[in-house]
Design a protein around this motif. Structure first.
Motif, short mmCIF file in Angstrom:
data_model
loop_
_atom_site.label_atom_id
_atom_site.label_comp_id
_atom_site.label_asym_id
_atom_site.label_seq_id
_atom_site.Cartn_x
_atom_site.Cartn_y
_atom_site.Cartn_z
N ILE A 1 0.87 -1.18 0.00
CA ILE A 1 0.00 0.00 0.00
C ILE A 1 0.90 1.23 0.00
CG2 ILE A 1 -1.80 1.29 1.23
CD1 ILE A 1 -2.54 -1.35 2.62
N ALA A 2 0.76 2.07 -1.01
CA ALA A 2 1.53 3.32 -1.07
C ALA A 2 0.75 4.42 -0.36
CB ALA A 2 1.79 3.71 -2.52
N GLU A 3 1.37 5.01 0.68
CA GLU A 3 0.72 6.08 1.43
C GLU A 3 1.14 7.45 0.90
OE1 GLU A 3 -0.27 5.18 5.86
OE2 GLU A 3 1.87 4.81 5.58
N GLY A 4 0.32 8.45 1.19
CA GLY A 4 0.69 9.83 0.90
C GLY A 4 0.65 10.21 -0.57
N ILE A 5 -0.22 9.57 -1.35
CA ILE A 5 -0.34 9.93 -2.78
C ILE A 5 -1.12 11.25 -2.86
CG2 ILE A 5 -1.18 9.22 -5.04
CD1 ILE A 5 -1.13 6.32 -4.02
N GLU A 6 -0.46 12.29 -3.33
CA GLU A 6 -1.08 13.62 -3.33
C GLU A 6 -1.26 14.21 -4.72
OE1 GLU A 6 0.92 16.24 -0.68
OE2 GLU A 6 0.35 15.11 1.12
N THR A 7 -0.60 13.65 -5.73
CA THR A 7 -0.70 14.22 -7.07
C THR A 7 -1.03 13.14 -8.09
OG1 THR A 7 1.63 13.90 -7.66
CG2 THR A 7 1.07 15.90 -6.43
N GLU A 8 -1.55 13.57 -9.23
CA GLU A 8 -1.84 12.62 -10.31
C GLU A 8 -0.57 12.00 -10.86
OE1 GLU A 8 -4.49 14.04 -13.32
OE2 GLU A 8 -5.70 15.17 -11.89
N GLU A 9 0.53 12.77 -10.84
CA GLU A 9 1.80 12.23 -11.34
C GLU A 9 2.29 11.08 -10.48
OE1 GLU A 9 1.39 16.44 -12.72
OE2 GLU A 9 1.19 15.42 -10.78
N GLU A 10 2.18 11.22 -9.17
CA GLU A 10 2.55 10.13 -8.26
C GLU A 10 1.66 8.92 -8.48
OE1 GLU A 10 3.99 13.23 -4.72
OE2 GLU A 10 2.07 12.16 -4.59
N LEU A 11 0.36 9.16 -8.59
CA LEU A 11 -0.59 8.08 -8.82
C LEU A 11 -0.28 7.35 -10.12
CD1 LEU A 11 -3.20 6.48 -8.35
CD2 LEU A 11 -4.46 8.40 -9.36
N LEU A 12 -0.04 8.08 -11.18
CA LEU A 12 0.22 7.46 -12.48
C LEU A 12 1.48 6.61 -12.42
CD1 LEU A 12 -0.47 7.16 -15.47
CD2 LEU A 12 0.83 9.26 -15.92
N TYR A 13 2.54 7.12 -11.78
CA TYR A 13 3.77 6.33 -11.71
C TYR A 13 3.54 5.04 -10.93
CZ TYR A 13 8.40 4.62 -11.04
OH TYR A 13 9.48 3.79 -11.04
N LEU A 14 2.85 5.11 -9.81
CA LEU A 14 2.61 3.93 -8.98
C LEU A 14 1.76 2.90 -9.73
CD1 LEU A 14 1.97 5.83 -5.65
CD2 LEU A 14 3.92 4.32 -6.12
N GLN A 15 0.80 3.38 -10.52
CA GLN A 15 0.01 2.46 -11.34
C GLN A 15 0.89 1.77 -12.38
OE1 GLN A 15 -2.89 5.41 -12.61
NE2 GLN A 15 -4.52 4.36 -11.48
N MET A 16 1.76 2.53 -13.02
CA MET A 16 2.67 1.96 -14.02
C MET A 16 3.65 0.98 -13.37
SD MET A 16 3.50 5.39 -16.25
CE MET A 16 4.72 4.55 -17.25
N ALA A 17 4.00 1.23 -12.11
CA ALA A 17 4.94 0.36 -11.40
C ALA A 17 4.28 -0.91 -10.87
CB ALA A 17 5.59 1.13 -10.25
N GLY A 18 2.97 -0.99 -10.98
CA GLY A 18 2.27 -2.19 -10.55
C GLY A 18 1.97 -2.26 -9.07
N ILE A 19 1.98 -1.11 -8.37
CA ILE A 19 1.64 -1.11 -6.94
C ILE A 19 0.15 -1.37 -6.79
CG2 ILE A 19 1.64 0.25 -4.83
CD1 ILE A 19 4.40 -0.63 -5.87
N GLU A 20 -0.19 -2.29 -5.91
CA GLU A 20 -1.57 -2.79 -5.86
C GLU A 20 -2.55 -1.82 -5.19
OE1 GLU A 20 -3.93 -6.92 -4.69
OE2 GLU A 20 -1.88 -6.60 -3.99
N PHE A 21 -2.14 -1.19 -4.09
CA PHE A 21 -3.06 -0.34 -3.34
C PHE A 21 -2.44 1.03 -3.06
CE2 PHE A 21 -3.93 -4.74 -1.79
CZ PHE A 21 -5.21 -4.88 -2.33
N GLY A 22 -3.31 2.02 -2.81
CA GLY A 22 -2.82 3.36 -2.52
C GLY A 22 -3.74 4.11 -1.58
N GLN A 23 -3.16 5.13 -0.93
CA GLN A 23 -3.88 5.94 0.04
C GLN A 23 -3.29 7.34 0.00
OE1 GLN A 23 -3.55 4.30 3.98
NE2 GLN A 23 -4.48 6.04 5.01
N GLY A 24 -4.12 8.36 0.09
CA GLY A 24 -3.62 9.72 0.08
C GLY A 24 -4.68 10.70 -0.37
N TYR A 25 -4.35 12.00 -0.27
CA TYR A 25 -5.33 13.03 -0.58
C TYR A 25 -5.83 12.96 -2.02
CZ TYR A 25 -4.48 15.49 3.84
OH TYR A 25 -4.41 15.84 5.16
N ALA A 26 -5.00 12.47 -2.94
CA ALA A 26 -5.44 12.38 -4.34
C ALA A 26 -6.53 11.33 -4.52
CB ALA A 26 -4.25 12.05 -5.24
#
Length: 302
Positions: free
Chosen positions: A244-269
């Motif tokens: 689970i990636a914490e602290g996702i605040e921007t679309e750029e961070e979200l897009l990179y994590l999706q491309m990297a195959g990270i399964e879950f995320g949490q954050g203001y975005a």
């Protein structure tokens, strides 16, 4: 002459000694004030409870919520970090943790929208490692609470943070095995922030790794962070641990994590902490990316 010199030195030193005593008294009075405020917060039920959604980065579905208990702003506790740092070093920690656990789970079930009552979404609650291993802890207390609330232990995740470091890993692993046998799962918070978190991953074999927000911040433009993400993700995949990636605040961070195959995320975005445990969502104009593509390095902007 020697006696006179000695008395003169003592007289000269007296103001510094009094200043030292005065400083200690001021600090002790501050500590007593903080302790009184902590006890008042527990006795009056003055902690505010919020719920932040955790999303599947592949499809945007909400897989669970982290419960966040926040104290009222005060002179004694100007920030939430000050509050929990103080609570963690007092002799009230055991009582405080039990109080937090009860209100976290109770308020979750009380505020859960009717439409969500039949889901199997997970509830992440922060737990001080020392409390789970405390001799005062009565086996079955949390299970009894869950039975009262009609909440399955399979939906509850104990989130351990590196800030409260484990000392006896072998003994603590036995304690966690007891909870796992009851159906609970374990998450390690702040992974990637220091040596202790790596030891915790190896010894405790958590079901979830929550990546520290400082690892995620601007990860799309920092190669060193990307390399560390790849190392942790590879370890997680080999040990059947979910990330689970914490602290996702921007679309750029979200897009990179999706491309990297990270399964879950949490954050203001994806969703800010709210009074109700409601679903989160991707930003409305966020591009959809198939997860699982592996890490893609970009140039660092440092």
């Amino acid at each position: 002459m020697t006696k006179r010199k000695t008395w003169t030195q003592k007289l000269l030193a007296a103001p510094r000694h009094l200043q030292h005593i005065n400083g200690r008294l001021r600090n002790e009075m501050k500590e007593l004030g903080r302790l009184s405020a902590l006890l008042d917060i527990m006795e009056q039920g003055r902690l505010d409870t919020f719920f932040q959604p955790i999303l599947q980065l592949g499809n945007g579905r909400t897989m669970g919520h982290e419960v966040l208990n926040r104290p009222p702003h005060s002179a004694q506790f100007p920030t939430t970090e000050h509050f929990y740092e103080f609570a963690g070093r007092t002799d009230q920690m055991f009582r405080f943790e039990h109080y937090c656990r009860r209100i976290s789970l109770s308020r979750y079930m009380e505020r859960l929208p009717d439409a969500e009552s039949g889901t199997d979404r997970l509830v992440f609650i922060n737990v001080h490692p020392g409390v789970l291993n405390d001799s005062r802890h009565k086996s079955g207390e949390t299970l009894s609470l869950l039975q009262e609330l009609n909440l399955s232990p399979e939906r509850v995740v104990f989130e351990l943070t590196e800030r409260q470091a484990v000392q006896d890993y072998v003994g603590f692993e036995k304690v966690l095995s007891h909870y796992r046998e009851q159906g609970f799962r374990i998450a390690v918070d702040d992974a990637g922030s220091g040596y202790n978190s790596l030891k915790t991953l190896v010894y405790l074999k958590p079901e979830f790794i929550k990546l520290d927000k400082f690892l995620i911040r601007r990860i799309h433009s920092n190669r060193e962070q990307q390399e560390l993400l790849e190392l942790i993700s590879g370890y997680a995949a080999r040990s059947a641990t979910r990330v689970i990636a914490e602290g996702i605040e921007t679309e750029e961070e979200l897009l990179y994590l999706q491309m990297a195959g990270i399964e879950f995320g949490q954050g203001y975005a994806l969703g800010r902490p709210g009074f109700l445990p409601e679903p989160g969502a991707f930003p409305s104009d966020s591009p959809q990316v198939s997860a699982g593509g592996g890490c893609k390095y970009v140039s660092s902007d440092r």
